[in-house]
Design an enzyme around this catalytic site. Structure first.
Site, PDB file in Angstrom:
ATOM      1  N   GLU A   1      55.595 -76.057  53.976  1.00 43.46           N
ATOM      2  CA  GLU A   1      56.223 -75.584  52.735  1.00 43.46           C
ATOM      3  C   GLU A   1      55.658 -76.382  51.585  1.00 43.46           C
ATOM      4  OE1 GLU A   1      60.438 -75.811  52.961  1.00 43.46           O
ATOM      5  OE2 GLU A   1      60.537 -74.620  54.805  1.00 43.46           O
TER       6      GLU A   1
ATOM      7  N   SER B   1      52.724 -82.697  55.774  1.00 43.76           N
ATOM      8  CA  SER B   1      52.661 -83.716  56.801  1.00 43.76           C
ATOM      9  C   SER B   1      54.064 -84.220  57.167  1.00 43.76           C
ATOM     10  CB  SER B   1      51.807 -84.887  56.315  1.00 43.76           C
ATOM     11  OG  SER B   1      50.497 -84.432  56.021  1.00 43.76           O
TER      12      SER B   1
ATOM     13  N   GLY C   1      17.574 -77.978  52.455  1.00 45.71           N
ATOM     14  CA  GLY C   1      17.237 -78.285  51.069  1.00 45.71           C
ATOM     15  C   GLY C   1      17.801 -77.237  50.116  1.00 45.71           C
ATOM     16  N   GLY C   2      17.011 -76.825  49.149  1.00 48.52           N
ATOM     17  CA  GLY C   2      17.456 -75.850  48.155  1.00 48.52           C
ATOM     18  C   GLY C   2      17.934 -74.561  48.778  1.00 48.52           C
TER      19      GLY C   2
ATOM     20  N   GLU D   1      46.445 -78.154  60.541  1.00 49.39           N
ATOM     21  CA  GLU D   1      47.131 -78.624  61.766  1.00 49.39           C
ATOM     22  C   GLU D   1      47.288 -80.134  61.775  1.00 49.39           C
ATOM     23  OE1 GLU D   1      45.998 -75.287  65.019  1.00 49.39           O
ATOM     24  OE2 GLU D   1      47.222 -76.982  65.621  1.00 49.39           O
TER      25      GLU D   1
END
Lengths: 388, 395, 261
Positions: free
Chosen positions: A126, A131, A339-340, A363
């Site tokens: 919620e 946690s 890379g790119g 989780e």
């Protein structure tokens, strides 16, 4: 590496891989782009019996365990963890029923889930309770034969798409986390609606929504176990399903490694394929080693759980925390190798890197996992001291 | 069976490499042949030591039987003679002349007098005609019956048909009923004049190899022939021919096969087999939307859009556009291949085009082996410039 | 509806490469697969069974290892499978193959519909389906792209033609060959895969089929392959060099010279 899988386990892996290659790989980029729930793939997985791997045969499943389920999750994740979370998320929703539900619950709900005709989802988080599960504000009040539910669940995987929801609610606020209970709510129940679909960084094929309860009435028979067991149900279920996150992670790692190696073999710079450069080889070597280590841990954790062991919290948290950290690193490295090109959406590793992050979060964040491991260590060593 | 003479075999391994079916292994310096052997004889041809022979083949030739003449099945659709028929008449004429026999056409349809004259103008010495309303549409059952009876009655030595949907559908039934051989999709025909045998050449293994096939004993020798690989017959209205009518009374009774409806699909199905200019796209286009580029170029040139199997399998463009072994064979005046690497299966479908232009980024792509002109470059750079320049020319 | 599906094990020809030096096929690493067109036949058979009940049987003629293809068919949901295999069957042309398969199908017994793929990718002849129908004396429709209706005594189908389609009706029992437009084949199922490992697949040889040795294999074939060769390539190429503008300019000049545009 040969993990000495049984013939059945190899078949599961082979089948899941075939589906991943032929049905998921070709559409994963589009599903990500359009944020589209992969119903067609879920249907294929259902028709292939893969939705029923971890349910007993008497409820229409195939009688496998955590390991069988994780093998399928791993192979699907090699192609896309946005799809595998839709697949595995149903198991998360079903586990409270499977582990703590009555015979009637199981007969009523499991066959449809195992056959893939209906998906299940699990509702715990919620706005003010992530946690810290004791902060749950959604309430259920018994009114004669019905519970009346009020409140809002947030970031629920499979929200809106699933038919069967197992939801953790407060039946007695005064008792804190011991006042939580687990209820089954079916889609379409009056007073039960869905909030907006979240826009996410990764796993965009999956649906993540709010569950909104406004004087939603469900029969009191929908209570899983007894009142006050909600928190225990949630923790036990998560202990079972965390290796599934590990399986997602190792599948994702494998997909990233596959993409990086095949690119490095083809891409030529300075007149040779870049894989011939040690600088690249070393990155790939680390990726491969870490992936294999994570796989060994996840597989061991699965086998341990399936052996019927009781104290699984620590091992299951370890499997999740290690492999998801590895997945983050391996996918970042894969982008580096490309890379790119790796940074562009034309190649799959960019998506993999975005997807990987959630594994360290959902989780139970990896910090919470470390708390679990830490607390287990404290218990373990306290026990040892006493024995001395 | 293929036999290896152990005395003569040196174990050199040439046959192992030549075998298209991977059926030969050289072990202990001797070639051995397993059940994958298809008796094609490729190993016999390459063996320098005459150590390999095919045994059990029947050796009789076509001489001495009473079948005479070359027939062409003259397929029609909606009363119009299929263009492959004109090519078959051209090729059939050559075969008939080599054998010194008549060339005949077989024509089924409804009110077909005009077409029979046309077949004669295209070179048929005789036309066997079955003319009735029930023959208007293509019905396998009745077509097979009539053709089988005609063949049994008049005994031709060769029967050719187009490798069209019609020919590929009912001709196999006809040959099976006659218990004779049939070679599908031929791309070349010739006569072994010594033995009066039809040499039928066709692609196999997706066009990777060509096979020459004969039907030594049974008659007629039957073949379906690909569209656009043979030259059209010349048209001459002065030609005279004989028309032989087949009475088909009673053929329509108790049919098990009915044609309920014949639907022509227009629009999507461009008949690429008929186009003079074809612009084709392959996997090099990377995405379905890039076919727009191909369509634009084709439109300027007044041509049709083709595609490689890769592009069709990827779902970028419908199958009706596919050029190649499993698609259509085309023979346009100009074929422009864009982003097509040139898998053999594609090449067999387009390599007899008059002029082939290939545009591909990989300068070593096999497509350049068949190209008249090649541009090693990026499709996305080259094609837009082509479009621009053609637009300028056309004003 | 009892359905028989005919399948063939073929090399995956799309992955066959030519060795440019020796001009021969490189077959290393070429997998054996179920002929792709037969996958549509299997799928259509399963769909009909799911709607109308009955059984789907698969039959294949080939060497002993063709059993793998039949096992794979079972993993997709085929109920039972039969292999026609004998050294005497080797070297069969489409005529001998049609005879052998039709005898095998007769031995399987009661069937309403036979489904074949339109052609096999290694031979591309499209002749065996119609050949089987003729040998069994049943009606057939080739190149079916859709089944419209299945009745007790007949089926209505759409046949793909070069310029459109025909709607056909044939009485049962009958045979159809199917094109890829007809359906999208499914994935195997886990239960199917499990069954495929354990199922008993009978192998029938010459002695099991009521057929003479002179009607099968090489001896029963009307055609013979007398020569196999790799096709010649044109090779008149001229590579156009320079910038894109130059290349295109040169090309347009060449095409103008040849009067093709």
């Amino acid at each position: 590496m040969d993990y000495f899988l049984t013939e059945n386990q190899m078949m599961i892996k082979e089948l899941a891989r075939q589906i991943a290659d032929q049905r998921i790989m070709p559409v994963r980029a589009e599903l990500d782009e359009k944020e589209e729930f992969p119903w067609e793939i879920i249907k294929v997985l259902a028709d292939s019996d893969l939705m029923g791997l971890c349910y007993p045969e008497e409820y229409g499943g195939l009688g496998g365990g955590t390991f069988e389920n994780c093998l399928a999750v791993e192979e699907i994740s090699r192609a896309c963890i946005g799809v595998s979370v839709c697949y595995a998320g149903s198991g998360l929703g079903a586990y409270p029923i499977l582990l703590f539900g009555s015979e009637e619950h199981k007969k009523k709900y499991i066959p449809d889930i195992a056959g893939g005709r209906k998906l299940a989802a699990f509702g715990l988080t919620e706005a003010n309770a992530g946690s810290d599960a004791s902060g749950i504000q959604t309430t259920a009040v018994l009114d004669e034969n019905e519970y009346i539910i009020n409140g809002t669940k947030q970031w629920i995987t499979g929200g809106g798409e699933a038919e069967i929801y197992t939801v953790i609610v407060m039946t007695d606020k005064t008792r804190g986390s011991r006042g939580a209970s687990a209820l089954i709510v079916e889609k379409g129940t009056p007073g039960f609606t869905f909030g907006k679909k979240e826009k996410k960084m990764g796993i965009r094929a999956s649906a993540t929504t709010e569950l909104i309860f406004s004087n939603c009435r469900v029969p009191k028979e929908n209570l899983i176990g007894r009142e006050g067991m909600g928190f225990v149900v949630a923790m036990r279920v998560l202990d079972r399903t965390r290796p599934g996150i590990g399986a997602q992670a190792i599948g994702l790692c494998q997909g990233a490694l596959d993409a990086a190696v095949s690119y490095a073999r083809e891409r030529r710079q300075f007149g040779k394929p870049i894989i011939s450069f040690q600088a690249v080889q070393h990155i790939l070597a680390d990726m491969a080693t870490q992936t294999e280590a994570a796989r060994a841990l996840v597989y061991s954790a699965c086998r341990f759980i399936d052996s019927g062991a009781k104290d699984i919290s620590k091992v299951s948290a370890m499997a999740k925390v290690f492999s998801s950290d590895v997945a983050m690193k391996v996918t970042v490295d894969a982008v580096q190798v490309l890379g790119g090109y790796g940074y562009m959406r034309d190649y799959p590793v960019e998506k993999m890197m975005r997807d990987a992050k959630i594994l360290q979060i959902y989780e139970g964040t990896n910090q919470i996992q470390r708390n679990v491991i830490g607390q287990e260590l404290i218990k373990e060593y306290a026990g040892k001291k006493e024995k001395k | 069976m293929v036999k290896v003479d152990i005395e003569l075999c040196t174990g050199c391994g040439v046959c192992e490499e030549a075998c298209p079916f991977g059926a030969i292994k050289v072990q202990d310096d001797v070639a051995s042949i397993d059940e994958r052997c298809n008796l094609c004889g490729a190993c016999v041809d390459v063996c320098s030591f005459e150590a390999i022979s095919i045994q059990g083949l029947r050796k009789t030739g076509g001489e001495g039987n009473d079948h005479k003449g070359v027939w062409v099945f003259a397929e029609q659709r909606n009363g119009k003679i299929a263009s492959v028929v004109l090519e078959l008449l051209g090729e059939g004429r050559k075969l008939a002349d080599k054998l010194g026999v008549d060339l005949s056409a077989v024509f089924f349809g409804d009110s077909v007098e005009m077409q029979t004259n046309e077949l004669i103008s295209y070179g048929a010495d005789k036309v066997y005609v079955a003319d009735a309303p029930i023959l208007r549409d293509f019905n396998d059952e009745i077509y097979s019956k009539v053709l089988v009876d005609l063949i049994n009655e008049y005994k031709p030595e060769i029967v050719l048909s187009g490798a069209t949907a019609v020919g590929r559908s009912f001709i196999p039934e006809v040959s099976a009923r006659l218990e004779t051989g049939l070679t599908a999709d031929c791309t070349a025909l010739d006569i072994d004049t010594e033995r009066r045998i039809l040499l039928q050449t066709r692609p196999a293994f997706g066009g990777n190899i060509m096979a020459t096939i004969i039907c030594p004993d049974e008659r007629p020798q039957m073949a379906t022939v690909r569209h656009k690989v043979m030259k059209k017959a010349t048209y001459d209205t002065n030609r005279k021919g004989e028309v032989i009518k087949k009475d088909i009374n009673g053929y329509g009774v108790n049919l098990r096969t009915k044609v309920l409806e014949v639907v022509e699909e227009i629009g999507e199905t461009v008949n690429i087999a008929e186009a003079d200019v074809i612009v084709s796209g392959g996997r090099g286009l990377q995405e379905p939307k890039n076919f727009k580029l191909i369509e634009e170029l084709a439109k300027i040139l007044g041509g049709a859009v083709g595609a490689s199997r890769g592009a069709v399998d990827a779902g970028w463009i419908p199958y009706s556009h596919q050029v190649g072994q499993t698609g259509k064979t085309v023979c346009p005046k100009l074929y422009i291949a864009c982003g097509i690497s040139g898998a053999v299966q594609h090449l067999v479908g387009m390599q007899s085009s008059d002029v082939i232009v290939a545009i591909n980024i990989d300068k070593d792509a096999p497509i350049f082996d068949v190209a008249t002109f090649g541009i090693a470059g990026d499709v996305f750079e080259v094609v837009p410039v082509l479009i621009k320049r053609f637009n300028e020319i056309r004003g | 509806m009892n359905i028989v599906v005919c399948i063939k094990q073929v090399p995956e020809t799309t992955s066959v490469k030519i060795n440019k030096d020796t001009n021969t096929l490189m077959r290393e690493g070429v997998k054996s697969i179920i002929n792709p067109f037969d996958m549509y036949a299997i799928e259509e058979g399963l769909r009909i069974k799911e709607k109308f009940g009955g059984r789907v049987s698969a039959v294949s003629m080939g060497p002993p290892q063709a059993e793998e293809a039949l096992r794979e068919a079972v993993s997709y949901g085929v109920d039972d499978a039969f292999l026609l295999s004998d050294r005497a069957f080797a070297g069969a042309d489409t005529l001998a193959t049609s005879r052998t398969l039709s005898k095998g199908i007769k031995k399987i017994g009661d069937f309403n519909l036979i489904i074949c793929g339109k052609q096999a990718i290694d031979g591309d002849t499209a002749q065996v389906g119609p050949g089987i129908a003729e040998k069994l004396d049943i009606p057939f429709v080739a190149f079916v792209r859709k089944i419209r209706e299945i009745g007790n005594r007949s089926i209505k189908v759409e046949r793909m033609m070069d310029d459109g389609y025909d709607v056909m009706e044939i009485t049962l029992p009958s045979l159809i060959t199917v094109v890829k437009e007809i359906n999208e084949p499914r994935m195997p199922s886990l239960r199917g895969k499990m069954k495929s490992k354990s199922i008993d697949i009978p192998t029938w040889g010459l002695a099991d089929l009521e057929i003479g040795e002179d009607k099968v294999g090489l001896k029963g074939s009307a055609t013979q392959v007398i020569k196999v060769f790799t096709p010649k390539r044109g090779g008149r190429r001229e590579m156009l060099e320079g910038s894109v503008e130059t290349q295109v300019g040169l090309l347009i000049n060449r095409l103008n010279d040849l009067k093709v545009v």
